[in-house]
Design a protein around this motif. Sequence first.
Motif, PDB file in Angstrom:
ATOM      1  N   PHE A  77     -33.500  38.229 -12.571  1.00 30.08           N
ATOM      2  CA  PHE A  77     -33.487  36.807 -12.189  1.00 30.08           C
ATOM      3  C   PHE A  77     -32.890  36.633 -10.794  1.00 30.08           C
ATOM      4  N   ARG A  78     -33.114  35.409 -10.226  1.00 31.15           N
ATOM      5  CA  ARG A  78     -32.465  35.054  -8.958  1.00 31.15           C
ATOM      6  C   ARG A  78     -30.953  34.954  -9.177  1.00 31.15           C
ATOM      7  N   LEU A  79     -30.173  34.995  -8.075  1.00 31.73           N
ATOM      8  CA  LEU A  79     -28.710  35.030  -8.194  1.00 31.73           C
ATOM      9  C   LEU A  79     -28.176  33.876  -9.055  1.00 31.73           C
ATOM     10  N   GLY A  80     -28.648  32.657  -8.782  1.00 33.86           N
ATOM     11  CA  GLY A  80     -28.152  31.495  -9.514  1.00 33.86           C
ATOM     12  C   GLY A  80     -28.407  31.582 -11.006  1.00 33.86           C
ATOM     13  N   ALA A  81     -29.515  32.179 -11.381  1.00 36.49           N
ATOM     14  CA  ALA A  81     -29.874  32.272 -12.802  1.00 36.49           C
ATOM     15  C   ALA A  81     -29.316  33.547 -13.434  1.00 36.49           C
ATOM     16  N   ARG A  82     -28.871  34.486 -12.577  1.00 36.27           N
ATOM     17  CA  ARG A  82     -28.453  35.793 -13.077  1.00 36.27           C
ATOM     18  C   ARG A  82     -26.966  35.847 -13.417  1.00 36.27           C
ATOM     19  N   LEU A  83     -26.168  35.143 -12.605  1.00 33.34           N
ATOM     20  CA  LEU A  83     -24.705  35.273 -12.684  1.00 33.34           C
ATOM     21  C   LEU A  83     -24.181  35.095 -14.113  1.00 33.34           C
ATOM     22  N   PHE A  84     -24.549  34.010 -14.728  1.00 33.04           N
ATOM     23  CA  PHE A  84     -24.003  33.653 -16.051  1.00 33.04           C
ATOM     24  C   PHE A  84     -24.477  34.609 -17.148  1.00 33.04           C
ATOM     25  N   PRO A  85     -25.794  34.851 -17.290  1.00 32.32           N
ATOM     26  CA  PRO A  85     -26.222  35.734 -18.383  1.00 32.32           C
ATOM     27  C   PRO A  85     -25.686  37.164 -18.280  1.00 32.32           C
ATOM     28  N   VAL A  86     -25.543  37.652 -17.045  1.00 24.43           N
ATOM     29  CA  VAL A  86     -25.033  39.025 -16.897  1.00 24.43           C
ATOM     30  C   VAL A  86     -23.603  39.110 -17.432  1.00 24.43           C
ATOM     31  N   GLY A 137     -11.901  18.430  -9.986  1.00 21.60           N
ATOM     32  CA  GLY A 137     -13.130  18.851  -9.311  1.00 21.60           C
ATOM     33  C   GLY A 137     -13.871  19.850 -10.180  1.00 21.60           C
ATOM     34  N   SER A 138     -14.927  20.449  -9.603  1.00 20.94           N
ATOM     35  CA  SER A 138     -15.733  21.355 -10.434  1.00 20.94           C
ATOM     36  C   SER A 138     -14.953  22.583 -10.936  1.00 20.94           C
ATOM     37  N   PRO A 139     -14.021  23.187 -10.155  1.00 20.87           N
ATOM     38  CA  PRO A 139     -13.276  24.319 -10.729  1.00 20.87           C
ATOM     39  C   PRO A 139     -12.449  23.925 -11.949  1.00 20.87           C
ATOM     40  N   GLU A 140     -11.817  22.744 -11.851  1.00 16.79           N
ATOM     41  CA  GLU A 140     -10.998  22.292 -12.988  1.00 16.79           C
ATOM     42  C   GLU A 140     -11.899  21.979 -14.186  1.00 16.79           C
ATOM     43  N   LEU A 141     -13.065  21.406 -13.905  1.00 13.80           N
ATOM     44  CA  LEU A 141     -13.983  21.087 -15.003  1.00 13.80           C
ATOM     45  C   LEU A 141     -14.503  22.379 -15.650  1.00 13.80           C
ATOM     46  N   PHE A 142     -14.718  23.393 -14.829  1.00  8.93           N
ATOM     47  CA  PHE A 142     -15.121  24.683 -15.411  1.00  8.93           C
ATOM     48  C   PHE A 142     -14.003  25.216 -16.302  1.00  8.93           C
ATOM     49  N   GLY A 185     -35.113  26.643 -18.974  1.00 12.04           N
ATOM     50  CA  GLY A 185     -34.891  26.522 -17.536  1.00 12.04           C
ATOM     51  C   GLY A 185     -33.435  26.710 -17.166  1.00 12.04           C
ATOM     52  N   ALA A 186     -33.174  27.510 -16.122  1.00  8.86           N
ATOM     53  CA  ALA A 186     -31.793  27.700 -15.663  1.00  8.86           C
ATOM     54  C   ALA A 186     -31.319  26.421 -14.978  1.00  8.86           C
ATOM     55  N   PRO A 187     -30.065  26.009 -15.201  1.00  9.42           N
ATOM     56  CA  PRO A 187     -29.621  24.726 -14.636  1.00  9.42           C
ATOM     57  C   PRO A 187     -29.420  24.757 -13.129  1.00  9.42           C
ATOM     58  N   VAL A 188     -29.218  25.933 -12.542  1.00 13.10           N
ATOM     59  CA  VAL A 188     -28.890  25.957 -11.106  1.00 13.10           C
ATOM     60  C   VAL A 188     -29.883  26.777 -10.282  1.00 13.10           C
ATOM     61  N   ALA A 189     -30.995  27.195 -10.860  1.00 12.26           N
ATOM     62  CA  ALA A 189     -31.982  27.966 -10.089  1.00 12.26           C
ATOM     63  C   ALA A 189     -33.363  27.724 -10.681  1.00 12.26           C
ATOM     64  N   SER A 195     -22.610  25.662 -22.947  1.00 13.70           N
ATOM     65  CA  SER A 195     -23.287  26.662 -22.115  1.00 13.70           C
ATOM     66  C   SER A 195     -23.764  26.094 -20.772  1.00 13.70           C
ATOM     67  N   GLY A 196     -24.528  25.017 -20.840  1.00 12.06           N
ATOM     68  CA  GLY A 196     -25.081  24.430 -19.617  1.00 12.06           C
ATOM     69  C   GLY A 196     -23.994  23.936 -18.685  1.00 12.06           C
ATOM     70  N   LEU A 197     -22.972  23.250 -19.266  1.00 12.89           N
ATOM     71  CA  LEU A 197     -21.869  22.707 -18.457  1.00 12.89           C
ATOM     72  C   LEU A 197     -21.111  23.834 -17.776  1.00 12.89           C
ATOM     73  N   ALA A 198     -20.789  24.881 -18.562  1.00  9.67           N
ATOM     74  CA  ALA A 198     -20.001  25.996 -18.022  1.00  9.67           C
ATOM     75  C   ALA A 198     -20.750  26.656 -16.877  1.00  9.67           C
ATOM     76  N   GLU A 199     -22.050  26.897 -17.059  1.00 10.17           N
ATOM     77  CA  GLU A 199     -22.826  27.573 -16.019  1.00 10.17           C
ATOM     78  C   GLU A 199     -22.896  26.718 -14.749  1.00 10.17           C
ATOM     79  N   ARG A 200     -23.113  25.416 -14.946  1.00 10.03           N
ATOM     80  CA  ARG A 200     -23.245  24.517 -13.789  1.00 10.03           C
ATOM     81  C   ARG A 200     -21.932  24.461 -12.994  1.00 10.03           C
ATOM     82  N   TYR A 201     -20.803  24.275 -13.710  1.00  7.83           N
ATOM     83  CA  TYR A 201     -19.513  24.160 -13.017  1.00  7.83           C
ATOM     84  C   TYR A 201     -19.114  25.490 -12.372  1.00  7.83           C
ATOM     85  N   LEU A 202     -19.445  26.603 -13.031  1.00  4.76           N
ATOM     86  CA  LEU A 202     -19.112  27.914 -12.459  1.00  4.76           C
ATOM     87  C   LEU A 202     -19.879  28.099 -11.142  1.00  4.76           C
TER      88      LEU A 202
END
Lengths: 170, 518
Positions: free
Chosen positions: A34-43, B141-146, B182-186, B442-449
Amino acid sequence: MTQDAYPIARRLRTAFVVALLILFIAVAWAAQDFRLGARLFPVYIGMAGAALCVIELLRQLITRGRQKLSDEPNTADLSVEADEQTAAGYLRALSFFGWMLGYYALTFVFGFTLATVIFVPSLLILRFRAPFLASAAIAGGLVLLIVALQYFLMLRVPRGLTHGMLPWPF
Amino acid sequence: MIDALVNGLVILMDPFRMLMLFAGVAIGITVGILPGLGGLMGMALVLPFLFGMDSYAGIAMLIGIAAAVPSADTFPSVLMGIPGSSGSQATIMDGYPLARKGQAARALSASFMASLIGGLIGAVALTALIPFARPLVLAFGSPELFMLTILGLSMVGVLSGSRPILGIIGAVAGLTLGMVGGAPVAPEYRFVFGELYLYDGFSLVILALGLFAIPEIIDLMAKGGSIAQRGPGLGGGWMEGVRDTLRNKWLVVRHSLFGVIIGAIPGMGSSIIDWLNYGYVVQTSKDRSQFGKGDIRGVIAPEAANNSREGGVLMPTLLFGVPGSSAMALFLGALLIFGIQPGPALLRDDLDLVFVIIWSLAIANVMGTVICLALSRPIARLTFVPFYFIAPVVLCIVILGAFQETRHWGDLVALLGFGLVGWLMKRIEMPRPPLLIGFILSGLAERYLWMSYNLYDWDWVYRPLVITIGALCIGLVIGGIWLKRRSAGSAATASDNDGQERLADNRAGEEAQKGAQS
């Protein structure tokens, strides 16, 4: 309660954790493309999950045959009774999954409403020896509920292969 | 804030919203009465029907369910000696002996009064917290929310009872399930295997129904027979129970506040709060001789705490978007369904909604108590209905509800699949709520991270609030484990007392038999 009191549960627990271990490794592996944005979390999640599964499997191996380490109640869930943890208990419950599959099969052929008319009295009479009148009343009530939900809340029910050949409300 | 408080009440007073609140209370009472079905399943059942509904009405309905279950689950605990839900286990210790003495009505009315006062104290405590919490959470901010999502996830160890590692694995499995689609950030679709059904990811509704509703229906059908044998009846003494509660008013207030505080710690299950309060009232009472044999204080204390807890669990849920309990995890999911982002943004943008929730909680507690008191006799009869009459109805509603998600056969396949997984997890004693929490976060954690990483690289981990929340995670986990052990101690002591009493009963019976034979 000792861990060996429920041997089926123990074996299933090990098998389930092994299955999850395979899943986590597969997730981490597949995410490499996957692209970096989609890869970071699942890895990271896949790797963390696999590591936890290994720890759990080691824990199961070390504590095998021993008394349960803690008598703390499993506060997350209502506990399962002892007679459900026997082979007969498992088969009894699995047979109801079979009934549910039968409900699906009926729905696939006849649609949800007619399937309910067939399934509910069959289950009640054949499996629980319930009185015919009570079973028919429950099935009738359910059909009314299904029709009302379709009419008032605009809900849709699964249609079967025979849809269009059956009269209203089926 | 006063404006929002008044606006919240005005919004809720709409007839349709009040009707939905009432419907929620009625559903909550029904699922509370039926052992094995709790607030989580009640919420999961109605979730599919919330689509397209007015958000205030839908939320009022869910709060109605959450508020009514802790009152109604007292019926099976007192009348049959089996917990209506995990939060009414300790009530059995003294409620059931009272019922065996023919004082079920007294135990029930005392419990309902304590529940009412506890529920109202919970709502007031939640209101009182908002002016202090608002400036704090708006600084996040987003780090604290993560880190807050990590806080929610770290609580799964506490939520997992005696199997913390399995619980955390379950949460990670939930995070993994949440990645499907669908990935939330890509611009990337993950783990969809070319299946169109998976492009939107798995549905929270179907996951919740599969994990919690299907296993309970299957297991209750497999057990067969009726829920319980007929007991000795309700007896009299309704007013005496009310007087008991008023006589022990400080006990009610103390345990209600205790319930709010413990409830505000994410992951503290209702059974932990129930047992902790029971243990506390036993330890702090001068005369302990009647506990386990029918002391009314043993009913009042856990019931007051159990209802006030709902105010407590709403604190982290609303203020930080961290689910205070597994039912609140589902509630968070419902907020997302309505397009409402829980957490600091809610306090900033939609304070009216926060007060609608608080008013719903308070009014639902009053409604629940009035219904339980007024309809005790017919409600008590419901507990004796054979479950096999109820199961097909519930199964039919569950399938119908699941199908509304995308109206695709994949919904039914996913329901069966998650049902099988949930049933297996139940049998192998692997906690199921962490999986749901992981899925929701899951979605929230990934987005904030991703946002934190993009904005600050890895330097965000040195921010003071991030370190504070990290320390809080560790402190809460350690504190949670300590509290859990204490509650387990209370449960064990109570079981011993009960066992000794039963032993004494048996001996007395044997002696009587011998006497009769001689």
